[in-house]
Design an enzyme around this catalytic site. Structure first.
Site, short mmCIF file in Angstrom:
data_model
loop_
_atom_site.label_atom_id
_atom_site.label_comp_id
_atom_site.label_asym_id
_atom_site.label_seq_id
_atom_site.Cartn_x
_atom_site.Cartn_y
_atom_site.Cartn_z
CD GLU A 1 -2.27 1.88 4.46
OE1 GLU A 1 -1.71 0.93 5.06
OE2 GLU A 1 -3.08 2.66 5.00
CG ASN A 2 3.76 4.09 2.94
OD1 ASN A 2 3.51 3.07 3.56
ND2 ASN A 2 4.81 4.81 3.19
#
Lengths: 219, 236
Positions: free
Chosen positions: A47-48
């Site tokens: 999710e980064n």
């Protein structure tokens, strides 16, 4: 025998289907990547800002600009893509991620999950967990059935601050595979050598047992 | 339009006590190292810092925390920082923890000129306390407002004198959102080139969002979790 963390990951990996986009949380969920079955192609979302997360880099090839959501150095696989944080949670919120695997401190029989805060003791924050559980189509929780004192973490109601409500579909613990249903936790499988009686005793929420409960099949 | 300044000190010259700052980065990846160092040197206090994380004890925003320059921290994940946890539990530091996607999208909304967004993240949790809930097609969503920040401090890989930015790998993260959201956006880059040298097809942040740009120096790029595969001593 209760499963090791690796075995929990191995059992969860059996839930992967060809073509899935998968988000793996920090801790046991990360280990699932090591057990992806032969012939199953999945794309890991970090999710980064990455789709197509690969294994850890070879020693000496670590790149500080290339990390996963657990801040570990990683690599990419062919066909990967980078994007910003808003787009990352955009694809999560829009339901493009097929499966989310995350850890939990507590799960209730309604499918509520708590994993971000112990009031007065531990404050680390929710990170992306609240976004993930609010939007994921399918959520599997990887967790220990009990805390170190032997108290059940699989409850009627969560006691810790919630991360999300009515969202967990399945739990793979060190003792059992459970499905969240209207009637309670349906016992699907037991860890090899663990009795239904022991699982019943260590599950504080309602446990539903239908017929003979098979043992998990692990390598 | 030339937006180049020559030093981090010059870039942050009008950040004062009490300023509200957006700081790009995820963990220690893609953080504005030079701007943070300049803020430490300048000694401004009572800052509100909006950033995904709070750095570690001796790097990133952790450097500002250690010198008690931060009044309030708005973040999604703040583990791995003992001094932060100490200041939080003792009540010295005001902290607002918000979901990571909400943080990113509140920045995005500011940069897109939208006052607010609706998100399902946090519905039914303490994050929802005091917030308006709206139901769309049978599902509940929280109303979350766009950030209103004085400055955005971002880090890019390459930039040009017009302020156009290109990020590298996962060091992109919150930087594009925050660059769009600052009333004044300050970009530090590893390599600053004259306008015309970057391919317009590859720009991630158009220069209109960037007010000042400078080439940073001495990037440490610390790794928080060095994870590797061991090479076999003798390959067969």
């Amino acid at each position: 025998m209760a499963l090791t963390k690796e075995q929990i990951a191995e059992r969860i990996a059996q839930e992967l289907q060809d073509g899935y986009y998968v988000n793996l949380g920090i801790g046991i969920p990360t280990l699932v990547a090591n057990f992806i079955p032969e012939g199953i192609n999945v794309v890991l979302q970090s999710e980064n800002g990455l789709l197509g997360m690969g294994p850890f880099p070879w020693e000496g090839e670590e790149d500080p600009d290339l990390i996963n959501a657990g801040k570990q150095t990683i690599t990419t696989v062919p066909g990967s893509a980078f994007f910003d944080s808003a787009m990352s949670f955009g694809m999560i919120r829009a339901g493009k991620v097929d499966l989310t695997v995350l850890g939990a401190m507590e799960v209730s029989e309604k499918g509520d999950i708590a994993n971000w805060k112990i009031p007065g003791k531990m404050v680390k924050g929710m990170g992306g967990a609240m976004d993930l559980v609010a939007s994921a189509r399918n959520i599997i929780v990887a967790m220990m059935h009990t805390n170190p004192k032997g108290e059940s973490k699989i409850l009627l109601e969560c006691t810790l601050p919630l991360t999300g409500v009515k969202c967990v579909k399945k739990i793979v613990s060190d003792l059992a595979v459970l499905e969240v249903t209207e009637e309670g936790f349906l016992l699907l499988e037991r860890a090899p050598g663990v009795s239904v009686e022991e699982i019943k005793q260590k599950t504080a929420g309602r446990l539903v047992i239908k017929g003979e409960v098979p043992e998990m099949q692990l390598a | 339009m030339n937006k180049q300044v020559h030093t981090a000190e010059e870039a942050i010259k009008d950040i004062v006590n009490g300023s509200v700052l957006l700081l790009g980065g995820f963990g220690l990846c893609g953080i504005p190292e030079n701007c943070i160092a300049a803020l430490v040197k300048k000694g401004v206090t009572n800052l509100t810092c909006i950033s995904n994380n709070a750095g570690v004890d001796d790097f990133g925003i952790g450097l500002l925390l250690k010198r008690k320059q931060v009044k309030k921290m708005i973040a999604s994940y703040v583990g791995e920082n003992a001094e932060f946890e100490r200041q939080l539990l003792s009540g010295e530091l005001e902290v607002e923890l918000i979901p990571q996607g909400t943080l990113a999208t509140r920045c995005m909304a500011a940069g897109y000129g939208m006052p607010a967004i609706f998100t399902p993240a946090g519905v039914g949790t303490e994050v929802a306390e005091g917030k308006e809930v709206r139901n769309f097609k049978g599902k509940d969503y929280l109303l979350e407002y766009a950030f209103d920040a004085d400055f955005a401090l971002v880090k890019a890989w390459k930039g040009d004198t017009q302020g156009n930015l290109i990020y590298k790998e996962t060091a992109r993260n919150f930087n594009p959102m925050m660059a769009m959201a600052g009333k004044i956006t300050i970009a530090e880059v590893e390599e600053l080139v004259p306008a015309g040298e970057l391919d317009p097809n590859n720009i991630h942040t158009p220069g209109i969002y960037v007010h000042r740009i400078f080439q940073g120096a001495g990037y440490e790029k610390r790794i928080e979790q060095r994870t590797v595969r061991k090479r076999k001593a003798a390959q067969e």
